[in-house]
Design an enzyme around this catalytic site. Sequence first.
Site, PDB file in Angstrom:
ATOM      1  N   ASN A   1      -7.427   5.801  -1.770  1.00  0.00           N
ATOM      2  CA  ASN A   1      -6.331   4.889  -1.487  1.00  0.00           C
ATOM      3  C   ASN A   1      -6.515   3.734  -2.461  1.00  0.00           C
ATOM      4  O   ASN A   1      -7.447   2.934  -2.326  1.00  0.00           O
ATOM      5  CB  ASN A   1      -6.396   4.415  -0.033  1.00  0.00           C
ATOM      6  CG  ASN A   1      -5.135   3.705   0.403  1.00  0.00           C
ATOM      7  OD1 ASN A   1      -4.385   3.185  -0.418  1.00  0.00           O
ATOM      8  ND2 ASN A   1      -4.903   3.668   1.710  1.00  0.00           N
TER       9      ASN A   1
ATOM     10  N   GLU B   1      -6.910   8.626   7.353  1.00  0.00           N
ATOM     11  CA  GLU B   1      -7.344   8.153   6.034  1.00  0.00           C
ATOM     12  C   GLU B   1      -8.762   8.624   5.711  1.00  0.00           C
ATOM     13  O   GLU B   1      -9.085   8.924   4.563  1.00  0.00           O
ATOM     14  CB  GLU B   1      -7.257   6.630   5.953  1.00  0.00           C
ATOM     15  CG  GLU B   1      -5.842   6.114   5.796  1.00  0.00           C
ATOM     16  CD  GLU B   1      -5.797   4.638   5.488  1.00  0.00           C
ATOM     17  OE1 GLU B   1      -6.288   4.241   4.404  1.00  0.00           O
ATOM     18  OE2 GLU B   1      -5.289   3.868   6.328  1.00  0.00           O
TER      19      GLU B   1
ATOM     20  N   GLU C   1       0.843  -1.199   0.000  1.00  0.00           N
ATOM     21  CA  GLU C   1       0.000   0.000   0.000  1.00  0.00           C
ATOM     22  C   GLU C   1       0.879   1.251   0.000  1.00  0.00           C
ATOM     23  O   GLU C   1       1.951   1.275   0.623  1.00  0.00           O
ATOM     24  CB  GLU C   1      -0.868  -0.024   1.266  1.00  0.00           C
ATOM     25  CG  GLU C   1      -1.709   1.208   1.514  1.00  0.00           C
ATOM     26  CD  GLU C   1      -2.380   1.163   2.891  1.00  0.00           C
ATOM     27  OE1 GLU C   1      -3.439   1.798   3.047  1.00  0.00           O
ATOM     28  OE2 GLU C   1      -1.850   0.503   3.810  1.00  0.00           O
TER      29      GLU C   1
ATOM     30  N   ASN D   1       0.126  -0.947   5.059  1.00  0.00           N
ATOM     31  CA  ASN D   1       1.000  -0.174   5.947  1.00  0.00           C
ATOM     32  C   ASN D   1       0.307  -0.199   7.295  1.00  0.00           C
ATOM     33  O   ASN D   1      -0.534   0.670   7.585  1.00  0.00           O
ATOM     34  CB  ASN D   1       1.126   1.279   5.500  1.00  0.00           C
ATOM     35  CG  ASN D   1       1.928   1.506   4.226  1.00  0.00           C
ATOM     36  OD1 ASN D   1       2.307   2.632   3.941  1.00  0.00           O
ATOM     37  ND2 ASN D   1       2.174   0.480   3.443  1.00  0.00           N
TER      38      ASN D   1
ATOM     39  N   CYS E   1      -4.771  -3.157   2.865  1.00  0.00           N
ATOM     40  CA  CYS E   1      -4.587  -3.014   4.310  1.00  0.00           C
ATOM     41  C   CYS E   1      -5.800  -3.461   5.130  1.00  0.00           C
ATOM     42  O   CYS E   1      -6.066  -4.657   5.236  1.00  0.00           O
ATOM     43  CB  CYS E   1      -4.190  -1.582   4.641  1.00  0.00           C
ATOM     44  SG  CYS E   1      -3.433  -1.394   6.277  1.00  0.00           S
TER      45      CYS E   1
ATOM     46  N   LYS F   1      -9.726   1.421  -1.952  1.00  0.00           N
ATOM     47  CA  LYS F   1      -9.905   0.892  -0.602  1.00  0.00           C
ATOM     48  C   LYS F   1     -11.274   1.258  -0.032  1.00  0.00           C
ATOM     49  O   LYS F   1     -11.664   2.427  -0.027  1.00  0.00           O
ATOM     50  CB  LYS F   1      -8.791   1.428   0.294  1.00  0.00           C
ATOM     51  CG  LYS F   1      -8.756   0.859   1.712  1.00  0.00           C
ATOM     52  CD  LYS F   1      -7.513   1.376   2.419  1.00  0.00           C
ATOM     53  CE  LYS F   1      -7.381   0.857   3.837  1.00  0.00           C
ATOM     54  NZ  LYS F   1      -6.159   1.378   4.487  1.00  0.00           N
TER      55      LYS F   1
END
Length: 316
Positions: free
Chosen positions: A95, A131, A36, A186, A161, A112
Amino acid sequence: MGPTQKADSREHTLGRMLELLETAAARDASLIVFPELAFTTFFPRWYLEDGALYQYSERSMPNPAVQRLFDRARALPVGFYIGYAEQTPDERRYNCSILVDCDGKILGCYRKVHLPGSVEPRGGARYQQLEKRYFAYGDLGFPAFRAGADWRHAIIGMMICNDRRWPEAWRVLGLQGVELVCVGYNSAAYDPNGGATEDAALRTFHSKPVTQATAYMNATWAIAVAKAGDEDGSGLIGGSCIVDPTGRIVAEAETLADEVVVADLDLDLCRQGKDRMFNFAAHRRPEQYSVITERAGIIEPTALSAIATNLSEARR
């Protein structure tokens, strides 16, 4: 991959990635999985203004800053999965990850869905998890993609993730016959909400069995790859691993630095699970699962005493 520091130049990071690409290709890999946000540090750990976010975002893919990676992969030839921060023409950020085949063509894109953290920064915290502030929720669902001959026409899905912790994501891919799931992450080695209830060892432990269990329950291979180590003073767990359709780890990283881990993936190993224990068509009962899509939060059952009273009244 090991850590990428805020001060690292794009050229420096890309050089590391090219070295990993070359090493993997020399070991006969045809698909390489990067983590990621592979091109940058994990920038959601800081509160940043919109202007500062520009340097971390990719407005097209490929672009001049990363073209060398695409060119070298195509020349070898190898394909790859890679995660990055996408910025769309209408200024929305996601993301994101893409799957690039051995001809250099983008086979698929994923955004994501399960964004952790918060919109507003936590007061007094040295590191954030923002995020939800910087990215929109993924709007592409969980698509699976049919690969070409270089990857034995595998059905491949992607996650990023936190997605790997949610079994619904795996099941949506499983219902498309997925045979390989690529996951870059991550993951913080500390508790982003404060406290000391989870250390790096426990968080690394959590990362592995969640991948093993869901790979088994969907009879698919899974490749989970970390960006790890001390990144700008904040720890990221490792635990990169390749998991077979029975849930066994067949290869895993040993360090928190740049490292290549290789395994041969026999797609036929998916058949035992898909045709027997997890033959969805034969055994699933979706009419009993409606609560999964009807509800986000928890609604607890009625108190036992109330149930007993109701049953007593029903018998009269």
